[in-house]
Write a protein that holds these residues in place. Structure first.
Motif, PDB file in Angstrom:
ATOM      1  N   ASP A   9      -6.644   5.554  -3.176  1.00 44.42           N
ATOM      2  CA  ASP A   9      -6.459   4.207  -3.717  1.00 44.42           C
ATOM      3  C   ASP A   9      -6.006   3.292  -2.588  1.00 44.42           C
ATOM      4  O   ASP A   9      -4.920   3.466  -2.039  1.00 44.42           O
ATOM      5  N   THR A  10      -6.852   2.319  -2.218  1.00 44.24           N
ATOM      6  CA  THR A  10      -6.501   1.454  -1.099  1.00 44.24           C
ATOM      7  C   THR A  10      -5.276   0.594  -1.400  1.00 44.24           C
ATOM      8  O   THR A  10      -4.539   0.237  -0.480  1.00 44.24           O
ATOM      9  N   GLU A  11      -5.034   0.279  -2.669  1.00 44.96           N
ATOM     10  CA  GLU A  11      -3.816  -0.457  -3.010  1.00 44.96           C
ATOM     11  C   GLU A  11      -2.578   0.397  -2.726  1.00 44.96           C
ATOM     12  O   GLU A  11      -1.564  -0.106  -2.248  1.00 44.96           O
ATOM     13  N   GLU A  12      -2.676   1.681  -3.004  1.00 45.25           N
ATOM     14  CA  GLU A  12      -1.573   2.597  -2.714  1.00 45.25           C
ATOM     15  C   GLU A  12      -1.369   2.730  -1.203  1.00 45.25           C
ATOM     16  O   GLU A  12      -0.234   2.785  -0.723  1.00 45.25           O
ATOM     17  N   ILE A  13      -2.459   2.756  -0.460  1.00 47.46           N
ATOM     18  CA  ILE A  13      -2.366   2.816   1.002  1.00 47.46           C
ATOM     19  C   ILE A  13      -1.676   1.556   1.528  1.00 47.46           C
ATOM     20  O   ILE A  13      -0.789   1.637   2.379  1.00 47.46           O
ATOM     21  N   ALA A  14      -2.068   0.390   1.001  1.00 48.64           N
ATOM     22  CA  ALA A  14      -1.465  -0.869   1.430  1.00 48.64           C
ATOM     23  C   ALA A  14       0.027  -0.888   1.144  1.00 48.64           C
ATOM     24  O   ALA A  14       0.834  -1.309   1.983  1.00 48.64           O
ATOM     25  N   GLU A  15       0.418  -0.395  -0.026  1.00 43.69           N
ATOM     26  CA  GLU A  15       1.841  -0.345  -0.378  1.00 43.69           C
ATOM     27  C   GLU A  15       2.602   0.599   0.555  1.00 43.69           C
ATOM     28  O   GLU A  15       3.707   0.293   0.998  1.00 43.69           O
ATOM     29  N   PHE A  16       1.992   1.735   0.879  1.00 45.58           N
ATOM     30  CA  PHE A  16       2.609   2.685   1.797  1.00 45.58           C
ATOM     31  C   PHE A  16       2.831   2.045   3.162  1.00 45.58           C
ATOM     32  O   PHE A  16       3.919   2.130   3.733  1.00 45.58           O
ATOM     33  N   PHE A  17       1.780   1.373   3.694  1.00 47.10           N
ATOM     34  CA  PHE A  17       1.915   0.706   4.986  1.00 47.10           C
ATOM     35  C   PHE A  17       2.985  -0.372   4.929  1.00 47.10           C
ATOM     36  O   PHE A  17       3.764  -0.530   5.870  1.00 47.10           O
ATOM     37  N   TYR A  18       3.012  -1.139   3.843  1.00 49.78           N
ATOM     38  CA  TYR A  18       4.012  -2.194   3.711  1.00 49.78           C
ATOM     39  C   TYR A  18       5.418  -1.607   3.826  1.00 49.78           C
ATOM     40  O   TYR A  18       6.243  -2.080   4.618  1.00 49.78           O
ATOM     41  N   ASN A  19       5.697  -0.578   3.046  1.00 49.09           N
ATOM     42  CA  ASN A  19       7.031   0.042   3.063  1.00 49.09           C
ATOM     43  C   ASN A  19       7.374   0.603   4.435  1.00 49.09           C
ATOM     44  O   ASN A  19       8.495   0.419   4.926  1.00 49.09           O
ATOM     45  N   GLU A  20       6.446   1.262   5.069  1.00 52.85           N
ATOM     46  CA  GLU A  20       6.692   1.839   6.390  1.00 52.85           C
ATOM     47  C   GLU A  20       6.925   0.756   7.438  1.00 52.85           C
ATOM     48  O   GLU A  20       7.820   0.874   8.268  1.00 52.85           O
ATOM     49  N   LEU A  21       6.120  -0.301   7.399  1.00 50.02           N
ATOM     50  CA  LEU A  21       6.271  -1.364   8.391  1.00 50.02           C
ATOM     51  C   LEU A  21       7.572  -2.138   8.199  1.00 50.02           C
ATOM     52  O   LEU A  21       8.240  -2.485   9.180  1.00 50.02           O
ATOM     53  N   VAL A  22       7.954  -2.390   6.956  1.00 43.21           N
ATOM     54  CA  VAL A  22       9.215  -3.088   6.691  1.00 43.21           C
ATOM     55  C   VAL A  22      10.393  -2.256   7.190  1.00 43.21           C
ATOM     56  O   VAL A  22      11.324  -2.782   7.809  1.00 43.21           O
ATOM     57  N   GLN A  23      10.350  -0.943   6.964  1.00 39.89           N
ATOM     58  CA  GLN A  23      11.416  -0.060   7.446  1.00 39.89           C
ATOM     59  C   GLN A  23      11.529  -0.101   8.966  1.00 39.89           C
ATOM     60  O   GLN A  23      12.601   0.121   9.526  1.00 39.89           O
ATOM     61  N   ARG A  24      10.430  -0.416   9.629  1.00 42.75           N
ATOM     62  CA  ARG A  24      10.410  -0.439  11.101  1.00 42.75           C
ATOM     63  C   ARG A  24      10.616  -1.847  11.659  1.00 42.75           C
ATOM     64  O   ARG A  24      10.464  -2.071  12.850  1.00 42.75           O
ATOM     65  N   GLY A  25      10.946  -2.782  10.765  1.00 43.46           N
ATOM     66  CA  GLY A  25      11.289  -4.120  11.211  1.00 43.46           C
ATOM     67  C   GLY A  25      10.146  -5.116  11.278  1.00 43.46           C
ATOM     68  O   GLY A  25      10.297  -6.183  11.853  1.00 43.46           O
ATOM     69  N   PHE A  26       9.008  -4.793  10.692  1.00 40.90           N
ATOM     70  CA  PHE A  26       7.867  -5.695  10.684  1.00 40.90           C
ATOM     71  C   PHE A  26       7.762  -6.385   9.325  1.00 40.90           C
ATOM     72  O   PHE A  26       8.216  -5.859   8.317  1.00 40.90           O
ATOM     73  N   ALA A  27       7.142  -7.555   9.307  1.00 41.96           N
ATOM     74  CA  ALA A  27       6.943  -8.292   8.063  1.00 41.96           C
ATOM     75  C   ALA A  27       5.451  -8.570   7.886  1.00 41.96           C
ATOM     76  O   ALA A  27       4.974  -9.673   8.153  1.00 41.96           O
ATOM     77  N   PRO A  28       4.689  -7.574   7.437  1.00 39.55           N
ATOM     78  CA  PRO A  28       3.235  -7.741   7.315  1.00 39.55           C
ATOM     79  C   PRO A  28       2.865  -8.626   6.125  1.00 39.55           C
ATOM     80  O   PRO A  28       3.541  -8.636   5.101  1.00 39.55           O
ATOM     81  N   GLY A  29       1.778  -9.366   6.290  1.00 34.04           N
ATOM     82  CA  GLY A  29       1.253 -10.181   5.204  1.00 34.04           C
ATOM     83  C   GLY A  29       0.292  -9.374   4.350  1.00 34.04           C
ATOM     84  O   GLY A  29      -0.174  -8.293   4.738  1.00 34.04           O
ATOM     85  N   GLU A  30      -0.028  -9.903   3.181  1.00 37.83           N
ATOM     86  CA  GLU A  30      -0.914  -9.205   2.252  1.00 37.83           C
ATOM     87  C   GLU A  30      -2.304  -8.979   2.846  1.00 37.83           C
ATOM     88  O   GLU A  30      -2.885  -7.905   2.682  1.00 37.83           O
TER      89      GLU A  30
END
Length: 55
Positions: A9-30
């Motif tokens: 599920d690409t939506e699930e992949i996007a959510e996973f990346f969002y959580n991982e990037l935020v934990q690493r100090g990044f603020a990714p856009g949709e």
């Protein structure tokens, strides 16, 4: 080799990346997250990890 069914599920992949990037100090856009999810899906197809099924 045994075949198993996996749903990607690409939506699930996007959510996973969002959580991982935020934990690493990044603020990714949709838009960036959607692109990363699509790239990840394409990579899995390229490496023959998954097969795309058209329903």
């Amino acid at each position: 080799m045994k075949e198993i069914e996996v749903v990607i599920d690409t939506e699930e992949i996007a959510e996973f990346f969002y959580n991982e990037l935020v934990q690493r100090g990044f603020a990714p856009g949709e838009e960036e997250l959607e692109e990363l999810a699509d790239i990840t899906f394409e990579y899995l197809l390229y490496k023959c990890v998954i097969d795309e099924e058209n329903e």
